[in-house]
Design a protein around this motif. Structure first.
Motif, short mmCIF file in Angstrom:
data_model
loop_
_atom_site.label_atom_id
_atom_site.label_comp_id
_atom_site.label_asym_id
_atom_site.label_seq_id
_atom_site.Cartn_x
_atom_site.Cartn_y
_atom_site.Cartn_z
N LEU A 148 0.84 -1.21 0.00
CA LEU A 148 0.00 0.00 0.00
C LEU A 148 0.87 1.26 0.00
O LEU A 148 0.56 2.23 -0.70
CB LEU A 148 -0.89 0.01 1.25
N ALA A 149 1.95 1.22 0.78
CA ALA A 149 2.85 2.38 0.83
C ALA A 149 3.49 2.60 -0.54
O ALA A 149 3.62 3.74 -1.00
CB ALA A 149 3.92 2.17 1.90
N ARG A 195 0.89 4.08 -2.89
CA ARG A 195 0.68 5.51 -2.60
C ARG A 195 1.81 6.35 -3.17
O ARG A 195 1.59 7.41 -3.74
CB ARG A 195 0.65 5.73 -1.08
N ALA A 196 3.04 5.85 -3.00
CA ALA A 196 4.21 6.61 -3.46
C ALA A 196 4.17 6.81 -4.97
O ALA A 196 4.66 7.83 -5.47
CB ALA A 196 5.49 5.89 -3.05
#
Lengths: 257, 118
Positions: B70-71, B74-75
């Motif tokens: 997820l990170a 998002r990035a």
């Protein structure tokens, strides 16, 4: 002993098919946390009724911190390590922090209270929920207001013929104040705490190896939409609770009279 | 405890890179999951869909790996969706509050439709 009929076997197979193997290891969903029994000395002002929060709900940078120690010189299996860790969890914590284990022990869904301190000597009352627990690992999840929003997973496994014990924290500071605190010494305090915990665990098995630390910033961005988390800040609330103690004492005296 | 490792197949649907996950999502799944995610990123879609139909075991380390994805999503300004979660895994997504950040669809068709309209 009765023999199993083919129908019984089919029913058993169907049950196993419906129920995943990990089902017993996870906590059940609850909107808010409930503390069953408050141990003497513990303060339940920042846990009851709070929601459990993971690394996605916090404010600060997303960190993955891994602390591990090799138990190579100890004749111990990962299952034995985790059993010992669960049973003696509070004893492995460094001095100055108190963990009030739930009556049922480290089992999924149970909530434990914590009394600790923040940078600057501020006393903190908070807690954790046991999110997951199996024979070789267990995870704790923090409540709203805790210094960080996330999970701590304790595990043990075999690596290159040796048993390894590991604590891994996946976290964001819960609010802007905590993020500042972490940057001004909080991270260092936390790293020291988990290093000491692993040293104590290793020493229990007669091992005195250094603890390896690996710090990884998974997401450097701040989640400004979560700045309001400060409303639940357990540090502020604990401080207010301490400051207002004389007022509560007086009120109780008046009621008794 | 016998461990069944994770196999991941990556395929491209209209506007969506789909990761078909099969097996167990635990600490041993990290390499397979990250490699498959990188392959999905290379398909240059705005949405990546995790298909959990073949998943029969997730532990807390496995959930942490999904947070890592997820990170990454998002990035790179991508959407990460999930589909075909059993009732049990929907509950785990709720407990861990992954579902606050990740849309969960009952099947692949509805996820692909959602990805194509947004």
């Amino acid at each position: 002993m009765t023999e199993q009929t083919p129908q019984d076997e089919t029913r058993e197979e169907e049950k196993q098919r419906r129920e995943p193997r990990d089902a017993a290891y996870w906590a059940h969903y609850a909107e808010t946390l409930k503390v069953t029994g408050v141990a003497e000395g513990a303060t339940n002002i920042n846990v009851e009724g709070r929601r459990a929060v993971g690394p996605l709900q916090g404010f600060g940078k997303l960190w993955q911190k891994t602390y591990r120690v090799s138990l190579e010189d100890a004749e111990v299996t990962p299952v034995e390590v985790i059993k010992t860790w669960k049973e003696n969890y509070k004893d492995f914590w460094p001095e100055g922090n108190l963990f009030y284990a739930p009556l049922a022990g480290i089992t999924p869904g149970e909530v434990a209270l914590i009394s600790g301190s923040l940078p600057g000597g501020v006393k903190l009352s908070t807690g954790v929920m046991v999110l997951y627990a199996d024979d070789e690992s267990f995870s704790l999840m923090t409540p709203e207001g805790h210094p960080f929003s996330g999970w701590i997973t304790f595990s043990s496994f075999e690596e290159e013929g040796a048993t390894v014990a590991q604590a891994q924290v996946l976290m964001r500071a819960n609010d802007p104040l905590y993020e500042l605190g972490l940057r001004m010494g909080g991270h260092k305090m936390e790293d020291e705490m988990w290093r000491k915990t692993l040293e104590n665990l290793a020493a229990h098995f007669g091992v005195h190896e250094p603890v390896e630390t690996n710090l990884l910033c998974v997401d450097p961005r701040l989640q400004w939409s979560h700045y309001r988390n400060i409303w639940h800040n357990a540090g502020i609330r604990s401080a207010l609770y301490s400051i207002t103690a004389p007022l509560r004492w007086r009120r109780n005296r008046v009621r008794q009279d | 405890m016998a461990v069944r490792h994770l196999n991941v197949e990556v395929r491209l649907e209209p506007g969506v890179a789909v990761l078909d996950l099969m097996g167990e999502i635990n600490g041993f799944a990290e390499e397979a999951l990250n490699a498959a995610y990188a392959e999905a990123e290379a398909k240059e879609t705005n949405t990546i869909l995790l298909n959990f139909e073949g998943v029969d075991y997730i532990n807390s380390t496995g959930i942490a790996l999904i947070v890592g994805l997820l990170a990454r999503a998002r990035a790179s300004h991508r959407r990460l969706l999930a589909c075909n979660l059993s009732e049990h895994y929907v509950e785990i997504f709720n407990i861990t509050r992954l579902s606050d950040f990740m849309s969960v669809f009952p099947d692949e068709e509805s996820a692909v439709v959602e990805a194509s309209v947004s």
